[in-house]
Design a protein around this motif. Structure first.
Motif, PDB file in Angstrom:
ATOM      1  N   THR A 182       0.827  -1.201   0.000  1.00 37.14           N
ATOM      2  CA  THR A 182       0.000   0.000   0.000  1.00 37.14           C
ATOM      3  C   THR A 182       0.867   1.259   0.000  1.00 37.14           C
ATOM      4  O   THR A 182       0.548   2.235  -0.694  1.00 37.14           O
ATOM      5  CB  THR A 182      -0.932  -0.007   1.215  1.00 37.14           C
ATOM      6  OG1 THR A 182      -1.707  -1.201   1.182  1.00 37.14           O
ATOM      7  CG2 THR A 182      -1.844   1.197   1.213  1.00 37.14           C
ATOM      8  N   ALA A 183       1.972   1.233   0.765  1.00 41.68           N
ATOM      9  CA  ALA A 183       2.839   2.411   0.804  1.00 41.68           C
ATOM     10  C   ALA A 183       3.455   2.671  -0.575  1.00 41.68           C
ATOM     11  O   ALA A 183       3.471   3.805  -1.056  1.00 41.68           O
ATOM     12  CB  ALA A 183       3.936   2.229   1.853  1.00 41.68           C
ATOM     13  N   VAL A 184       3.929   1.615  -1.247  1.00 45.10           N
ATOM     14  CA  VAL A 184       4.465   1.770  -2.602  1.00 45.10           C
ATOM     15  C   VAL A 184       3.360   2.268  -3.536  1.00 45.10           C
ATOM     16  O   VAL A 184       3.541   3.176  -4.342  1.00 45.10           O
ATOM     17  CB  VAL A 184       5.017   0.427  -3.131  1.00 45.10           C
ATOM     18  CG1 VAL A 184       5.326   0.531  -4.615  1.00 45.10           C
ATOM     19  CG2 VAL A 184       6.268   0.033  -2.370  1.00 45.10           C
ATOM     20  N   SER A 185       2.197   1.662  -3.367  1.00 41.65           N
ATOM     21  CA  SER A 185       1.087   1.926  -4.246  1.00 41.65           C
ATOM     22  C   SER A 185       0.660   3.404  -4.211  1.00 41.65           C
ATOM     23  O   SER A 185       0.401   4.005  -5.253  1.00 41.65           O
ATOM     24  CB  SER A 185      -0.044   0.998  -3.820  1.00 41.65           C
ATOM     25  OG  SER A 185      -1.250   1.394  -4.344  1.00 41.65           O
ATOM     26  N   PHE A 186       0.626   3.980  -3.022  1.00 45.06           N
ATOM     27  CA  PHE A 186       0.189   5.380  -2.929  1.00 45.06           C
ATOM     28  C   PHE A 186       1.327   6.335  -3.264  1.00 45.06           C
ATOM     29  O   PHE A 186       1.093   7.423  -3.792  1.00 45.06           O
ATOM     30  CB  PHE A 186      -0.427   5.671  -1.564  1.00 45.06           C
ATOM     31  CG  PHE A 186      -1.860   5.239  -1.484  1.00 45.06           C
ATOM     32  CD1 PHE A 186      -2.187   3.900  -1.379  1.00 45.06           C
ATOM     33  CD2 PHE A 186      -2.899   6.160  -1.580  1.00 45.06           C
ATOM     34  CE1 PHE A 186      -3.517   3.487  -1.354  1.00 45.06           C
ATOM     35  CE2 PHE A 186      -4.229   5.752  -1.554  1.00 45.06           C
ATOM     36  CZ  PHE A 186      -4.524   4.418  -1.437  1.00 45.06           C
ATOM     37  N   MET A 187       2.564   5.929  -2.986  1.00 45.10           N
ATOM     38  CA  MET A 187       3.704   6.772  -3.335  1.00 45.10           C
ATOM     39  C   MET A 187       3.850   6.901  -4.849  1.00 45.10           C
ATOM     40  O   MET A 187       4.201   7.952  -5.369  1.00 45.10           O
ATOM     41  CB  MET A 187       4.976   6.165  -2.743  1.00 45.10           C
ATOM     42  CG  MET A 187       6.254   6.764  -3.272  1.00 45.10           C
ATOM     43  SD  MET A 187       7.688   5.875  -2.679  1.00 45.10           S
ATOM     44  CE  MET A 187       7.607   4.367  -3.615  1.00 45.10           C
ATOM     45  N   THR A 188       3.567   5.795  -5.573  1.00 42.42           N
ATOM     46  CA  THR A 188       3.773   5.799  -7.019  1.00 42.42           C
ATOM     47  C   THR A 188       2.541   6.246  -7.790  1.00 42.42           C
ATOM     48  O   THR A 188       2.500   6.097  -9.013  1.00 42.42           O
ATOM     49  CB  THR A 188       4.139   4.393  -7.520  1.00 42.42           C
ATOM     50  OG1 THR A 188       3.112   3.487  -7.119  1.00 42.42           O
ATOM     51  CG2 THR A 188       5.463   3.926  -6.961  1.00 42.42           C
ATOM     52  N   ASN A 189       1.525   6.773  -7.093  1.00 38.22           N
ATOM     53  CA  ASN A 189       0.303   7.224  -7.765  1.00 38.22           C
ATOM     54  C   ASN A 189      -0.448   6.058  -8.411  1.00 38.22           C
ATOM     55  O   ASN A 189      -1.217   6.228  -9.346  1.00 38.22           O
ATOM     56  CB  ASN A 189       0.639   8.302  -8.826  1.00 38.22           C
ATOM     57  CG  ASN A 189      -0.580   9.118  -9.243  1.00 38.22           C
ATOM     58  OD1 ASN A 189      -1.075   9.019 -10.349  1.00 38.22           O
ATOM     59  ND2 ASN A 189      -1.089   9.913  -8.327  1.00 38.22           N
ATOM     60  N   THR A 190      -0.206   4.835  -7.916  1.00 37.62           N
ATOM     61  CA  THR A 190      -0.929   3.685  -8.441  1.00 37.62           C
ATOM     62  C   THR A 190      -2.250   3.525  -7.696  1.00 37.62           C
ATOM     63  O   THR A 190      -3.305   3.394  -8.286  1.00 37.62           O
ATOM     64  CB  THR A 190      -0.108   2.399  -8.250  1.00 37.62           C
ATOM     65  OG1 THR A 190       1.190   2.604  -8.761  1.00 37.62           O
ATOM     66  CG2 THR A 190      -0.768   1.232  -8.948  1.00 37.62           C
ATOM     67  N   ASN A 191      -2.137   3.493  -6.377  1.00 36.19           N
ATOM     68  CA  ASN A 191      -3.287   3.352  -5.508  1.00 36.19           C
ATOM     69  C   ASN A 191      -4.032   2.060  -5.741  1.00 36.19           C
ATOM     70  O   ASN A 191      -5.245   1.974  -5.693  1.00 36.19           O
ATOM     71  CB  ASN A 191      -4.220   4.559  -5.634  1.00 36.19           C
ATOM     72  CG  ASN A 191      -3.443   5.844  -5.476  1.00 36.19           C
ATOM     73  OD1 ASN A 191      -2.535   6.118  -6.249  1.00 36.19           O
ATOM     74  ND2 ASN A 191      -3.726   6.592  -4.469  1.00 36.19           N
ATOM     75  N   TRP A 192      -3.261   1.024  -6.024  1.00 32.49           N
ATOM     76  CA  TRP A 192      -3.767  -0.345  -5.989  1.00 32.49           C
ATOM     77  C   TRP A 192      -4.191  -0.612  -4.552  1.00 32.49           C
ATOM     78  O   TRP A 192      -3.492  -0.268  -3.607  1.00 32.49           O
ATOM     79  CB  TRP A 192      -2.636  -1.277  -6.410  1.00 32.49           C
ATOM     80  CG  TRP A 192      -2.900  -2.725  -6.199  1.00 32.49           C
ATOM     81  CD1 TRP A 192      -2.653  -3.433  -5.055  1.00 32.49           C
ATOM     82  CD2 TRP A 192      -3.442  -3.649  -7.124  1.00 32.49           C
ATOM     83  NE1 TRP A 192      -3.018  -4.738  -5.231  1.00 32.49           N
ATOM     84  CE2 TRP A 192      -3.495  -4.906  -6.479  1.00 32.49           C
ATOM     85  CE3 TRP A 192      -3.886  -3.538  -8.448  1.00 32.49           C
ATOM     86  CZ2 TRP A 192      -3.983  -6.053  -7.125  1.00 32.49           C
ATOM     87  CZ3 TRP A 192      -4.364  -4.684  -9.071  1.00 32.49           C
ATOM     88  CH2 TRP A 192      -4.414  -5.910  -8.422  1.00 32.49           C
ATOM     89  N   GLN A 193      -5.370  -1.239  -4.400  1.00 30.85           N
ATOM     90  CA  GLN A 193      -5.844  -1.534  -3.054  1.00 30.85           C
ATOM     91  C   GLN A 193      -5.859  -3.029  -2.836  1.00 30.85           C
ATOM     92  O   GLN A 193      -6.750  -3.707  -3.328  1.00 30.85           O
ATOM     93  CB  GLN A 193      -7.269  -1.031  -2.866  1.00 30.85           C
ATOM     94  CG  GLN A 193      -7.402   0.450  -2.740  1.00 30.85           C
ATOM     95  CD  GLN A 193      -8.861   0.831  -2.636  1.00 30.85           C
ATOM     96  OE1 GLN A 193      -9.561   0.845  -3.624  1.00 30.85           O
ATOM     97  NE2 GLN A 193      -9.319   1.094  -1.430  1.00 30.85           N
ATOM     98  N   GLY A 194      -4.903  -3.541  -2.087  1.00 27.66           N
ATOM     99  CA  GLY A 194      -4.972  -4.947  -1.717  1.00 27.66           C
ATOM    100  C   GLY A 194      -5.877  -5.152  -0.512  1.00 27.66           C
ATOM    101  O   GLY A 194      -6.234  -6.266  -0.178  1.00 27.66           O
ATOM    102  N   TYR A 195      -6.271  -4.062   0.126  1.00 28.66           N
ATOM    103  CA  TYR A 195      -6.993  -4.123   1.398  1.00 28.66           C
ATOM    104  C   TYR A 195      -8.407  -3.596   1.203  1.00 28.66           C
ATOM    105  O   TYR A 195      -8.703  -2.961   0.194  1.00 28.66           O
ATOM    106  CB  TYR A 195      -6.271  -3.241   2.421  1.00 28.66           C
ATOM    107  CG  TYR A 195      -6.198  -1.806   1.940  1.00 28.66           C
ATOM    108  CD1 TYR A 195      -7.230  -0.919   2.218  1.00 28.66           C
ATOM    109  CD2 TYR A 195      -5.151  -1.351   1.138  1.00 28.66           C
ATOM    110  CE1 TYR A 195      -7.212   0.362   1.725  1.00 28.66           C
ATOM    111  CE2 TYR A 195      -5.125  -0.061   0.655  1.00 28.66           C
ATOM    112  CZ  TYR A 195      -6.167   0.790   0.945  1.00 28.66           C
ATOM    113  OH  TYR A 195      -6.156   2.049   0.444  1.00 28.66           O
TER     114      TYR A 195
END
Lengths: 190, 579
Positions: B109-122
């Motif tokens: 999640t931290a990578v996801s939001f830092m990279t503007n991906t915002n993939w949600q595994g949760y």
């Protein structure tokens, strides 16, 4: 690089205050002041008791209530603390089986009604909390509800008509019926 | 396709273009430091941020300094989001008493939001405290979007400056993006969304007595409904405008508390593409040739519009198997019909496929319908839009700088054909520029295809698949395409919140963001140092319909050749098996 990291820490702290605290706090303050009902979840009360939200569907299975969209939330349908869709693919036999069962359940509750069932009434919504069904799905259920409640079909049909919301501004989205609102006014008929 | 569908699609595209024109002009003034309408109000805030952050806004740096500042900022942001998730149980603003997030999920999640991906595994409402959502996720929504816009501005400076070492000040570009563009737009959008019913409160969940009691999976009677609420509108506004996409709730923008009405849906749909579209025009203003900006916007629309129409008409046809089960899928004035599995009644088909096309053209990734339940060819459209490299609008900033990389490739290929030295906007494209462009274009497919290949052969990868047959392969391909392109949407049946997927997708996201961003900044630095070549009869004009067509062809050929074999194994074979 160390200098960059130090600057980064300071800037993150400043931006966090601005966008992580001040921004949501400001929006909340204005929202709660101007749209208190909406901001807190559009809750509906009956006799002083909260019976739901205008925007969140509820599970109905009795013949005397209109049924909503099938819901995939766990551990019970329309669990508003854990929204979810089925994510079943179109070719998945599990989807076909579920739809077959739902069609059968609707027909068993309304013997003699062999009309094709509107798609939205037998397919699970994306959120599992969809508060609406199509007008066609509501009209499909009129006969069953009227019979279970001992009401004239015309009365129930008229009630459905009152609850059909048009497309927003006449063009946006789909025409729909809020199932909880419709069932609340059914209860109020008594 | 119904007339209603066409009307809604036309309305959304019309609103988008109408709003993009003034916003594009406004942003050009912001980045060039000229006075703007909001300057009097926001200028003091901008200067306050510089003072508090210890920034000298007049100092510019070369591309290496710019890159290091950007990387350091993301590293710190990553650490903050990770720690917030791990420690949220001990921190305030956690009314529902949620515990620490599992380490690999927190990493993802931290990578996801830092990279503007915002993939949600949760699932948002069951995992993240209000504090984590605000101070972790919302902050990164602003930060990652602003960073993408900053990198784009640096590249534009590279194209417009002559024999210069410097490409700007990362902090100034970052702060201006956040303060002048993202913040005011978000405040307005958030409040309009609340007026439609999007929740915005610091209270914990509400409890309602059900009209008709039900039973849980294990047979326990359930008489109450716990209704999760929270400060959602503020996060949703920035998640759309910043092409982030990570939802407050698990069901994302299909949740009635995120997206309650058709109007909220139209506004969010438009917001997804608004800044990315406007930045094309900003580009035109800043290179002092507005036709260049319109040409890029036109190239993006040429791909987007057919994609919307195809997805809508396919989904409207419905599921052929359901037709045999006594289900009525024909659209009438009383029902939307079509493939309604995983779609919301208030949106029906057109508003769902329109959103699906917008959100995957942009690297937004929020969903108002479940893409996993789309028909094979309906689901192919969002998948392809992602795989084109998120350059059809793409992320704010990142989409356009990705598209400019394709422009470099297109200009180079055209130059080869006629035997001329390729140039773009008066800058000669040399071997170094081509190396950087090639690196930026090749990194993503490697992450996507290798990731997919590994996941489908190891048991940890196979374990996550929900749907049988080729559709299951599509789920994995979609996940890595989404991560590698920083989109964030999913064929969400894939159980991706496992250590394997959290780590593998995290790596794909890092490659997709930084192996494009860093070469782009190197490109900016190298271009800035060049002289301006005078235009001659042999110069390829880059604003003509011919060039637009050529650019689209390059984008589609590169994306198509790379991914067609994988697509053939997933959605295409599923479609052929379907009837």
């Amino acid at each position: 690089m160390l200098a960059h990291l130090r600057t980064s820490l300071r800037m993150l702290a400043v931006l966090s205050l601005l966008t992580g605290l001040a921004y949501p706090a400001f929006v909340t303050a204005v929202a709660v002041a101007v749209f208190p009902h909406r901001a807190h979840g559009s809750l509906v009360e009956r006799d002083g008791k909260v019976v739901g939200s205008e925007l969140i569907g509820q599970p109905f299975t009795g013949p005397g209530y209109f049924w909503g969209r099938p819901s995939a939330t766990v551990p019970f349908p329309y669990n508003a603390a854990a929204s979810a869709g089925t994510n079943l693919g179109p070719s998945n036999p599990a989807l076909h089986g579920a739809v077959r069962d739902r069609v059968a359940a609707l027909r068993a509750a309304d013997p003699g009604n062999d009309e094709p069932v509107p798609a939205d009434l037998v397919t699970a919504s994306a959120s599992g909390l969809d508060p609406h069904i199509s007008p066609a799905a509501a009209l499909y259920q009129v006969r069953r509800v009227a019979r279970a409640r001992g009401l004239p079909e015309a009365t129930v049909r008229e009630l459905v008509g009152l609850h059909i919301e048009d497309r927003q501004f006449g063009v946006l989205g789909e025409r729909r019926v809020n199932v909880l609102a419709l069932n609340l006014s059914l209860d109020a008929l008594r | 396709m119904t007339a209603w569908s066409l009307a809604q699609i036309a309305l959304a595209l019309g609103m988008l273009l109408l709003a993009a024109v003034p916003l594009g002009r406004y942003m050009a003034r912001v980045y060039e430091g000229q006075p703007t309408v909001l300057g009097r109000l926001l200028g003091p805030l901008e200067r306050l941020v510089y003072r508090a952050g210890g920034i000298d806004p007049t100092r510019e740096s070369d591309w290496k300094g710019y890159t290091l500042a950007m990387l350091a900022f993301h590293l710190v942001g990553f650490a903050a989001v990770y720690l917030l998730q791990r420690l949220q149980g001990l921190l305030p603003l956690n009314p529902d008493g949620l515990g620490a997030v599992e380490p690999t999920s927190a990493f993802d999640t931290a990578v996801s939001f830092m990279t503007n991906t915002n993939w949600q595994g949760y699932g948002g409402e069951t995992t993240m405290s209000h504090l984590t959502q605000m101070l972790g996720l919302t902050v990164q929504n602003f930060a990652s979007a602003a960073a993408g816009m900053a990198i784009l501005v640096a590249l534009i400076r590279g194209l417009t400056r002559r024999t210069s070492h410097e490409i700007g000040n990362f902090w100034v570009d970052l702060v201006r993006s956040a303060v002048y563009v993202l913040l005011p737009l978000s405040i307005v959008l958030a409040l309009v969304l609340v007026s439609q019913g999007t929740v915005q409160t610091f209270r914990g969940h509400a409890t309602a007595t059900l009209l008709e009691a039900t039973r849980g999976a294990d047979g326990t009677p359930i008489a109450e409904q716990r209704i999760a609420v929270g400060p959602a509108a503020s996060q949703i506004a920035i998640k759309q405008l910043g092409t982030n996409g990570g939802g407050f709730f698990n069901a994302n923008a299909s949740h009635p508390f995120e997206n309650p009405t058709p109007l909220s849906n139209l506004l969010q749909t438009t917001a997804i593409l608004l800044i990315a579209a406007a930045l094309c025009l900003t580009f035109g203003h800043m290179v002092r040739d507005r036709r260049q900006g319109w040409a890029l916007l036109a190239a993006m629309l040429v791909v987007l519009v057919p994609a919307i129409l195809v997805a809508t008409s396919i989904e409207q046809r419905g599921n052929p198997v359901l037709a045999t089960l006594g289900v009525d899928q024909a659209p009438t004035n009383l029902q939307p019909g079509g493939n309604m599995e995983g779609k919301e009644q208030r949106f029906g088909i057109a508003s769902s496929t329109l959103w699906a096309s917008f959100t995957t053209a942009a690297s937004n990734g929020s969903v108002n319908s479940m893409h996993d339940s789309f028909t094979p060819l309906g689901g192919l459209v969002p998948l392809v839009l992602i795989q084109l490299g998120e350059v059809i609008f793409g992320g704010v900033g990142s989409g356009l700088y990705g598209m400019l990389v394709f422009v470099v490739i297109a200009v180079f290929a055209a130059g080869l054909m006629v035997g001329r030295t390729p140039e773009y906007l008066g800058k000669k494209i040399g071997p170094f520029e081509m190396k950087m462009a090639a690196l930026a274009i090749l990194a993503m497919p490697v992450a996507v295809l290798v990731g997919t290949a590994v996941a489908v052969v190891v048991s940890a990868g196979q374990a996550g698949i929900l749907n049988p047959g080729p559709h299951g392969f599509s789920e994995v391909l979609y996940a890595f395409s989404s991560a590698g392109n920083n989109n964030g949407s999913a064929f969400a049946g894939l159980g991706a919140n496992t250590p394997f997927y959290n780590l593998a997708l995290g790596v794909a996201m890092l490659i997709g963001r930084f192996l494009v961003a860093v070469p782009v900044l190197a490109l900016a630095g190298s271009l800035a140092g060049k002289k301006l070549a005078a235009a001659s009869a042999g110069t390829l004009p880059t604003h003509t319909p011919m060039f637009v067509g050529w650019l689209v062809a390059v984008v589609i050929i590169v994306g198509g050749l790379t991914f067609f074999p994988a697509l053939a194994l997933g959605p295409i074979v599923e479609h052929l098996m379907f009837r």
